[in-house]
Structure formats: C-alpha cells, structure tokens
Design an enzyme around this catalytic site. Structure first.
Site, PDB file in Angstrom:
ATOM      1  N   SER A  41       0.839  -1.187   0.000  1.00  0.00           N
ATOM      2  CA  SER A  41       0.000   0.000   0.000  1.00  0.00           C
ATOM      3  C   SER A  41       0.884   1.250   0.000  1.00  0.00           C
ATOM      4  CB  SER A  41      -0.964  -0.051   1.182  1.00  0.00           C
ATOM      5  OG  SER A  41      -2.073   0.766   0.937  1.00  0.00           O
ATOM      6  N   GLU A 126      -5.171  -6.318  -8.448  1.00  0.00           N
ATOM      7  CA  GLU A 126      -4.477  -5.049  -8.685  1.00  0.00           C
ATOM      8  C   GLU A 126      -3.431  -5.046  -9.786  1.00  0.00           C
ATOM      9  OE1 GLU A 126      -2.799  -3.797  -4.968  1.00  0.00           O
ATOM     10  OE2 GLU A 126      -4.748  -3.444  -4.062  1.00  0.00           O
ATOM     11  N   HIS A 153      -6.101  -6.677  -1.928  1.00  0.00           N
ATOM     12  CA  HIS A 153      -5.006  -5.776  -1.580  1.00  0.00           C
ATOM     13  C   HIS A 153      -4.106  -6.395  -0.512  1.00  0.00           C
ATOM     14  CE1 HIS A 153      -3.072  -1.877  -1.325  1.00  0.00           C
ATOM     15  NE2 HIS A 153      -3.303  -1.816  -0.032  1.00  0.00           N
TER      16      HIS A 153
END
Length: 171
Positions: A41, A126, A153
């Site tokens: 992240s 992603e 994620h």
C-alpha cells in the site's frame, strides 16, 4: 501528524529511511550497499519513491500499486470518492490536467530513474493497474512480476503469504 502534500510526505519517508540506513551502517550493523526495501500500500509508494529518488536501496519488493495513468483510468470507474481521495492525498487529477504532479509521483514517468531490481508480487485484483510501468521494467530486465490469483489488496491465503515471504528472502 499526517502530511497531506504527497511530495513532502514521500520526502519525509526518504529522509527517515536514509537516516536509518546511515545510522545502522555507522554501527556496523548493515552493509549500506546491500539494503533491500519492501512495502504494501503506502509502503509500495514509498519503496518506489526510494527507487526513483535515492541511491541507498539496492533492491525493492512491492506488493501493491503505485499511481499511474493506467491505474487512474481503471480506478476512475469508482467515481467521485476516488477523485476526491486522489486530489486530497496525492494532489492528482486527470493526467492531462495535472501532468507535472503525475511526472513527480508516478513510476510510469520515472522509469529512467529506477536503477535497482524491483520484485512485484501483486494480487490478481491489482496487477493490471501497474502494467504501464511494470511491463517496461520487465522488458528491460529490471523487474519481475508475480500475480497471486484470488487475492485482494492484503494477501490472506497462507500458501501465497509463504510464497511471498520466501521470494522476498531470495530476492
């Protein structure tokens, strides 16, 4: 306290990391030429910022995306909540409307500044968002990309987490 200006936030991170590396090196606890860094992240963004703006890291491992024009296009389907967060936390708008900020922040516009190998271990959810900067790095043999199926994620499947940990150590 959190800093909203993206460049300032990343530069604070860079300064802290470079200071930690210098301190540990001065104590003889690490070899400064053999420092790897990884992130998830925001950690991915700081890791790629270091790859673009510092010479203190010799290898990188990331497990999520950094913003790029392709990510913007794909995530724009989320509508105003996405655009609002992008403006607030990264000072980004449409790439045509805020080109200077995109050039400062996105690895897609800084490929020539990335001189270390980058390991990308991304969730299936992603990885497409990274292809505008991942593919050129892979073609130039500066990156490897692994995609984990049915992952979000934050990876949660034990076999994927183990594979990520083992590959990070090998990297």
């Amino acid at each position: 306290p959190s800093v909203l200006d993206a460049v300032t936030r990343f530069e604070i991170g860079r300064s802290a990391i470079e200071s930690a590396i210098a301190l540990l090196s001065s104590r003889g606890e690490i070899e400064p030429g053999n420092v790897g860094m990884g992130g998830l992240s925001y950690g991915t963004e700081v890791t790629l910022w270091m790859a673009m703006h510092s010479h203190t890291v010799s290898a990188a491992s990331v497990s999520s995306i950094a913003f790029s024009p392709l990510a913007y296009t794909l995530m724009s389907l989320s509508g105003e909540p996405f655009f609002s967060r992008l403006r607030t936390y990264w000072q980004l708008g449409d790439p045509a409307a805020t080109p200077a900020q995109w050039k400062r922040l996105s690895p897609a516009f800084n490929l020539d500044r990335i001189h270390i190998p980058v390991l990308m271990q991304l969730p299936e959810q992603e990885y497409l968002h990274t292809l505008d900067y991942a593919v050129p790095l892979i073609r130039d043999r500066r990156a490897d990309l692994y995609v984990y199926p049915n992952e979000a994620h934050q990876k949660f499947q034990p076999r994927h987490k183990l594979a990520v940990y083992e590959r990070n150590l090998d990297w």
